[in-house]
Design an enzyme around this catalytic site. Structure first.
Site, PDB file in Angstrom:
ATOM      1  N   SER A 174       0.854  -1.222   0.058  1.00 30.94           N
ATOM      2  CA  SER A 174      -0.061  -0.033  -0.093  1.00 30.94           C
ATOM      3  C   SER A 174       0.810   1.359   0.198  1.00 30.94           C
ATOM      4  O   SER A 174       0.241   2.404  -0.482  1.00 30.94           O
ATOM      5  CB  SER A 174      -0.964  -0.051   1.104  1.00 30.94           C
ATOM      6  OG  SER A 174      -0.226  -0.111   2.247  1.00 30.94           O
TER       7      SER A 174
ATOM      8  N   ASP B  54      -4.773   7.215   9.989  1.00 34.79           N
ATOM      9  CA  ASP B  54      -4.489   5.451  10.333  1.00 34.79           C
ATOM     10  C   ASP B  54      -3.218   5.507  11.077  1.00 34.79           C
ATOM     11  O   ASP B  54      -2.885   4.440  11.611  1.00 34.79           O
ATOM     12  CB  ASP B  54      -4.594   4.624   9.392  1.00 34.79           C
ATOM     13  CG  ASP B  54      -3.523   4.843   8.063  1.00 34.79           C
ATOM     14  OD1 ASP B  54      -2.468   5.658   8.189  1.00 34.79           O
ATOM     15  OD2 ASP B  54      -3.885   4.068   7.129  1.00 34.79           O
TER      16      ASP B  54
ATOM     17  N   HIS C 244       0.072   5.094   6.990  1.00 37.41           N
ATOM     18  CA  HIS C 244       0.438   5.515   5.695  1.00 37.41           C
ATOM     19  C   HIS C 244       0.678   7.067   5.630  1.00 37.41           C
ATOM     20  O   HIS C 244       0.242   7.684   6.195  1.00 37.41           O
ATOM     21  CB  HIS C 244      -1.024   5.120   4.751  1.00 37.41           C
ATOM     22  CG  HIS C 244      -1.277   3.774   4.607  1.00 37.41           C
ATOM     23  ND1 HIS C 244      -2.275   2.986   5.520  1.00 37.41           N
ATOM     24  CD2 HIS C 244      -0.763   2.693   3.920  1.00 37.41           C
ATOM     25  CE1 HIS C 244      -2.219   1.809   5.276  1.00 37.41           C
ATOM     26  NE2 HIS C 244      -1.466   1.449   3.943  1.00 37.41           N
TER      27      HIS C 244
END
Length: 203
Positions: A22, A175, A178
């Protein structure tokens, strides 16, 4: 290392595949703010005519990367960035399995004569000293074994004194895992010169 030492002519038509998870894929960001578009823009700003392919898949482990490497390395690809292992950590996968997967990825790239930039990472201490030692060591050891370029961390640009990336909240999405667009820009500034070195290795 001289930033900008690659001329547009030298780097004409060079394609770099960014194999990752990601973090590479640009999770949670508008497409133009992700790692791959920002890296490509940075490289082109240095005068290097390089296309960066986004081979990042959210949630991917080293096993996923190994399963994809064959069809990721099309004849158009000239070099590879390998940035995998974070999801192995989150799942507590045995470092021996992660190492074998990374070995397979690097072996495949080497067999095709492609230069590689391997991006390492460190396990947090809560996995225990044996796990941490085995996980942390596999990146520099494999880089030496395969004579790849090596970056200590995807988050080198954050200039953290500790391995906990949550210490850099200003550069992270909500979060805490990231990077936001500003964080990606710092990551690119730190990794960019090593990607130029990677481009220079393309014959």
């Amino acid at each position: 290392m001289t930033v900008g030492s690659v001329t547009a002519q030298e780097a004409e038509g060079i394609t770099v595949a960014a194999l990752g998870d990601s973090l590479t894929q640009g999770y949670g960001l508008p497409p133009e703010d992700g790692f791959v578009p920002q890296l490509e823009a940075w490289l082109q700003g240095q005068g290097a005519a390089v296309e960066v392919l986004n081979a990042g898949v959210s949630g991917d482990t080293t096993a996923g990367g190994l399963s994809r490497i064959g069809w990721t390395l099309t004849p158009d690809v000239d070099a590879v960035i390998v940035a995998l292992g974070g999801n192995d950590l989150l799942r507590g996968i045995d470092p021996a399995a992660s190492r074998a997967n990374l070995d397979g990825i690097l072996s495949t790239a080497t067999e095709q004569g492609l230069p590689v930039l391997l991006v390492g990472m460190e396990a947090p201490g809560n996995y225990g000293p044996d796990y941490k030692q085995a996980f942390d060591a596999m990146y520099p050891e494999l880089a030496e074994q395969y004579d790849t370029l090596y970056a200590d961390s995807f988050f080198e640009g954050f200039d953290l004194e500790e391995t906990d990336i949550s210490a850099a909240q200003a550069y992270m999405q909500a979060d805490g895992i990231h990077p936001n667009a500003e964080g990606v820009a710092l990551i690119v500034q730190a990794l960019g010169p090593q990607v130029l070195d990677l481009v220079e290795r393309v014959e």
